[in-house]
Design an enzyme around this catalytic site. Structure first.
Site, PDB file in Angstrom:
ATOM      1  N   SER A  91       0.659  -1.399  -0.252  1.00 59.01           N
ATOM      2  CA  SER A  91      -0.261   0.372  -0.033  1.00 59.01           C
ATOM      3  C   SER A  91       0.760   1.111  -0.277  1.00 59.01           C
ATOM      4  O   SER A  91       1.863   1.332   0.587  1.00 59.01           O
ATOM      5  CB  SER A  91      -0.765  -0.073   1.450  1.00 59.01           C
ATOM      6  OG  SER A  91      -1.683   1.594   1.444  1.00 59.01           O
ATOM      7  N   HIS A 137      -1.294  -1.518  -4.285  1.00 57.73           N
ATOM      8  CA  HIS A 137      -2.577  -1.283  -3.693  1.00 57.73           C
ATOM      9  C   HIS A 137      -2.403   0.620  -3.075  1.00 57.73           C
ATOM     10  O   HIS A 137      -1.732   0.870  -2.427  1.00 57.73           O
ATOM     11  CB  HIS A 137      -2.467  -1.660  -2.253  1.00 57.73           C
ATOM     12  CG  HIS A 137      -4.146  -1.764  -1.603  1.00 57.73           C
ATOM     13  ND1 HIS A 137      -5.094  -2.404  -2.052  1.00 57.73           N
ATOM     14  CD2 HIS A 137      -4.764  -0.836  -0.777  1.00 57.73           C
ATOM     15  CE1 HIS A 137      -6.406  -2.368  -1.080  1.00 57.73           C
ATOM     16  NE2 HIS A 137      -5.807  -1.229  -0.262  1.00 57.73           N
ATOM     17  N   ASP A 197      -4.919   4.052  -1.954  1.00 61.93           N
ATOM     18  CA  ASP A 197      -5.665   4.266  -0.946  1.00 61.93           C
ATOM     19  C   ASP A 197      -6.794   5.019  -1.591  1.00 61.93           C
ATOM     20  O   ASP A 197      -5.585   6.545  -1.187  1.00 61.93           O
ATOM     21  CB  ASP A 197      -4.900   4.166   0.702  1.00 61.93           C
ATOM     22  CG  ASP A 197      -5.102   2.681   1.052  1.00 61.93           C
ATOM     23  OD1 ASP A 197      -5.985   1.207   1.060  1.00 61.93           O
ATOM     24  OD2 ASP A 197      -4.037   2.335   1.003  1.00 61.93           O
ATOM     25  N   MET A 240      -8.710   8.301   0.082  1.00 59.25           N
ATOM     26  CA  MET A 240     -10.249   8.619   1.732  1.00 59.25           C
ATOM     27  C   MET A 240      -9.827  10.398   0.893  1.00 59.25           C
ATOM     28  O   MET A 240      -9.575  10.617   1.141  1.00 59.25           O
ATOM     29  CB  MET A 240      -9.174   8.442   2.770  1.00 59.25           C
ATOM     30  CG  MET A 240      -8.252   6.889   2.612  1.00 59.25           C
ATOM     31  SD  MET A 240      -7.626   7.535   4.746  1.00 59.25           S
ATOM     32  CE  MET A 240      -6.681   5.707   4.395  1.00 59.25           C
ATOM     33  N   HIS A 297      -8.385   0.802  -3.955  1.00 56.20           N
ATOM     34  CA  HIS A 297      -9.556   0.845  -2.827  1.00 56.20           C
ATOM     35  C   HIS A 297      -9.946   2.349  -2.486  1.00 56.20           C
ATOM     36  O   HIS A 297      -9.582   2.741  -1.933  1.00 56.20           O
ATOM     37  CB  HIS A 297      -8.968  -0.134  -1.701  1.00 56.20           C
ATOM     38  CG  HIS A 297      -9.477   0.624  -0.601  1.00 56.20           C
ATOM     39  ND1 HIS A 297      -8.753   0.142   0.713  1.00 56.20           N
ATOM     40  CD2 HIS A 297     -10.618   0.931   0.045  1.00 56.20           C
ATOM     41  CE1 HIS A 297      -9.841   0.189   1.683  1.00 56.20           C
ATOM     42  NE2 HIS A 297     -10.936   0.579   1.089  1.00 56.20           N
ATOM     43  N   MET A 340     -11.899   4.666  -0.138  1.00 53.52           N
ATOM     44  CA  MET A 340     -12.639   4.835   0.768  1.00 53.52           C
ATOM     45  C   MET A 340     -13.380   6.353   0.554  1.00 53.52           C
ATOM     46  O   MET A 340     -13.376   7.503   1.447  1.00 53.52           O
ATOM     47  CB  MET A 340     -11.919   4.775   2.331  1.00 53.52           C
ATOM     48  CG  MET A 340     -11.261   3.437   2.271  1.00 53.52           C
ATOM     49  SD  MET A 340      -9.687   3.750   2.685  1.00 53.52           S
ATOM     50  CE  MET A 340      -8.762   4.052   2.392  1.00 53.52           C
ATOM     51  N   MET A 367     -11.553  -5.732   5.684  1.00 48.44           N
ATOM     52  CA  MET A 367     -10.571  -5.039   5.769  1.00 48.44           C
ATOM     53  C   MET A 367     -10.232  -5.203   7.614  1.00 48.44           C
ATOM     54  O   MET A 367     -11.157  -5.595   8.387  1.00 48.44           O
ATOM     55  CB  MET A 367     -11.414  -3.228   6.289  1.00 48.44           C
ATOM     56  CG  MET A 367     -11.424  -2.949   5.194  1.00 48.44           C
ATOM     57  SD  MET A 367      -9.970  -2.463   4.434  1.00 48.44           S
ATOM     58  CE  MET A 367      -8.884  -1.145   5.556  1.00 48.44           C
ATOM     59  N   GLY A 386      -1.024   2.251   9.494  1.00 48.25           N
ATOM     60  CA  GLY A 386      -0.543   1.349  11.050  1.00 48.25           C
ATOM     61  C   GLY A 386      -0.312   0.361  12.126  1.00 48.25           C
ATOM     62  O   GLY A 386      -0.624   0.849  12.886  1.00 48.25           O
ATOM     63  N   ASP A 390      -6.237  -6.565   4.069  1.00 49.62           N
ATOM     64  CA  ASP A 390      -5.625  -5.276   4.284  1.00 49.62           C
ATOM     65  C   ASP A 390      -5.809  -4.666   5.640  1.00 49.62           C
ATOM     66  O   ASP A 390      -7.314  -4.548   6.314  1.00 49.62           O
ATOM     67  CB  ASP A 390      -6.257  -4.247   3.638  1.00 49.62           C
ATOM     68  CG  ASP A 390      -6.192  -2.811   3.548  1.00 49.62           C
ATOM     69  OD1 ASP A 390      -4.740  -2.612   3.880  1.00 49.62           O
ATOM     70  OD2 ASP A 390      -6.395  -1.653   2.747  1.00 49.62           O
ATOM     71  N   GLY A 391      -4.649  -4.902   6.509  1.00 49.81           N
ATOM     72  CA  GLY A 391      -4.521  -3.804   7.315  1.00 49.81           C
ATOM     73  C   GLY A 391      -3.993  -4.942   8.498  1.00 49.81           C
ATOM     74  O   GLY A 391      -4.279  -5.576   8.993  1.00 49.81           O
ATOM     75  N   GLY A 392      -3.094  -4.155   8.969  1.00 52.35           N
ATOM     76  CA  GLY A 392      -2.259  -4.341   9.671  1.00 52.35           C
ATOM     77  C   GLY A 392      -1.109  -5.914   9.404  1.00 52.35           C
ATOM     78  O   GLY A 392      -0.797  -7.009  10.583  1.00 52.35           O
TER      79      GLY A 392
END
Length: 220
Positions: free
Chosen positions: A9, A34, A36, A38, A67, A69, A138, A146, A176-178
């Site tokens: 990402s 990826h 992102d 927002m 992606h 958002m 997610m 982060g 996606d996430g962590g």
């Protein structure tokens, strides 16, 4: 073995050197970029738009996975398709007519998918599996990079994997996430085949070492 894909990402990349960053991470073994998006409306943060997608497109041959958002989504979908996106995903909450938004993505020549937050139920998939190429789970609440992986996401990944298998369709299952070296194997075991990682890759000095370590975990 499934065809596993690593999707760094760029939210965690050095934006002052973005072209160089995407070239370097692809050279290090990334399969997908990826991207992102927002809007400071659907999520409490503001990131990047179609112009940035258009700017990095000439630097890489791999697919760009956008992606969204954002809310509403339909207005911006054609702009990202034109800017060079290959995959566009959005959140069900961001569309008034999910079926129409998925069709709009496909009509613009991109693969289409839905994104599920930790608290979003999966029933939104019930009547649109025929228009879906990718499902993104997610494992954090969207809005910031982060964050730590939410273990409950593993159950959701497994539930989506069952739906995909029952559908008989060729649908990617992304998480996606962590995501990091320590938990990527657990996500794969639950059924994911595509892994978004931001700070776990861009936060380290040697991108190839991280991606190689992730692949060796996936191979176990």
């Amino acid at each position: 073995m499934p065809n596993y894909r690593i999707a760094p990402s760029i939210l965690s990349a050095d934006f002052a050197r973005l072209g160089e960053e995407v070239r370097n991470v692809v050279a290090a073994g990334a399969d997908i970029i990826h991207f992102d998006v927002m809007d400071n409306h659907y999520v409490p943060n503001l990131t990047i738009g179609p112009l940035v997608c258009e700017a990095i497109r000439p630097h890489v041959q791999v697919p760009i996975d956008v992606h969204l958002m954002v809310k509403p989504v339909d207005r911006i979908i054609p702009d990202f398709a034109k800017a060079g996106a290959n995959i566009i995903t959005f959140h069900p909450e961001g569309s008034e007519h999910i079926d129409r938004s998925l069709q709009l993505i496909r009509d613009n020549g991109c693969k289409a998918g839905l994104v599920f937050n930790p608290g979003t139920p999966l029933h939104f998939l019930d009547h649109v599996m025929d228009k879906i190429d990718i499902i993104l789970i997610m494992s954090v609440n969207p809005g910031f990079g982060g964050q730590s992986f939410i273990p409950e996401a593993l159950k959701k990944i497994a539930a989506v994997r069952r739906r995909i298998d029952e559908s008989g369709r060729d649908i990617m299952l992304e998480v996606d996430g962590g995501i990091k070296i320590e938990n990527i194997a657990a996500a794969a075991k639950a059924g994911a085949d595509t892994f978004v990682a931001g700070s776990a890759i861009f936060g380290k000095p040697d991108y190839k070492a991280v991606i190689d370590a992730m692949r060796s975990e996936l191979a176990k």
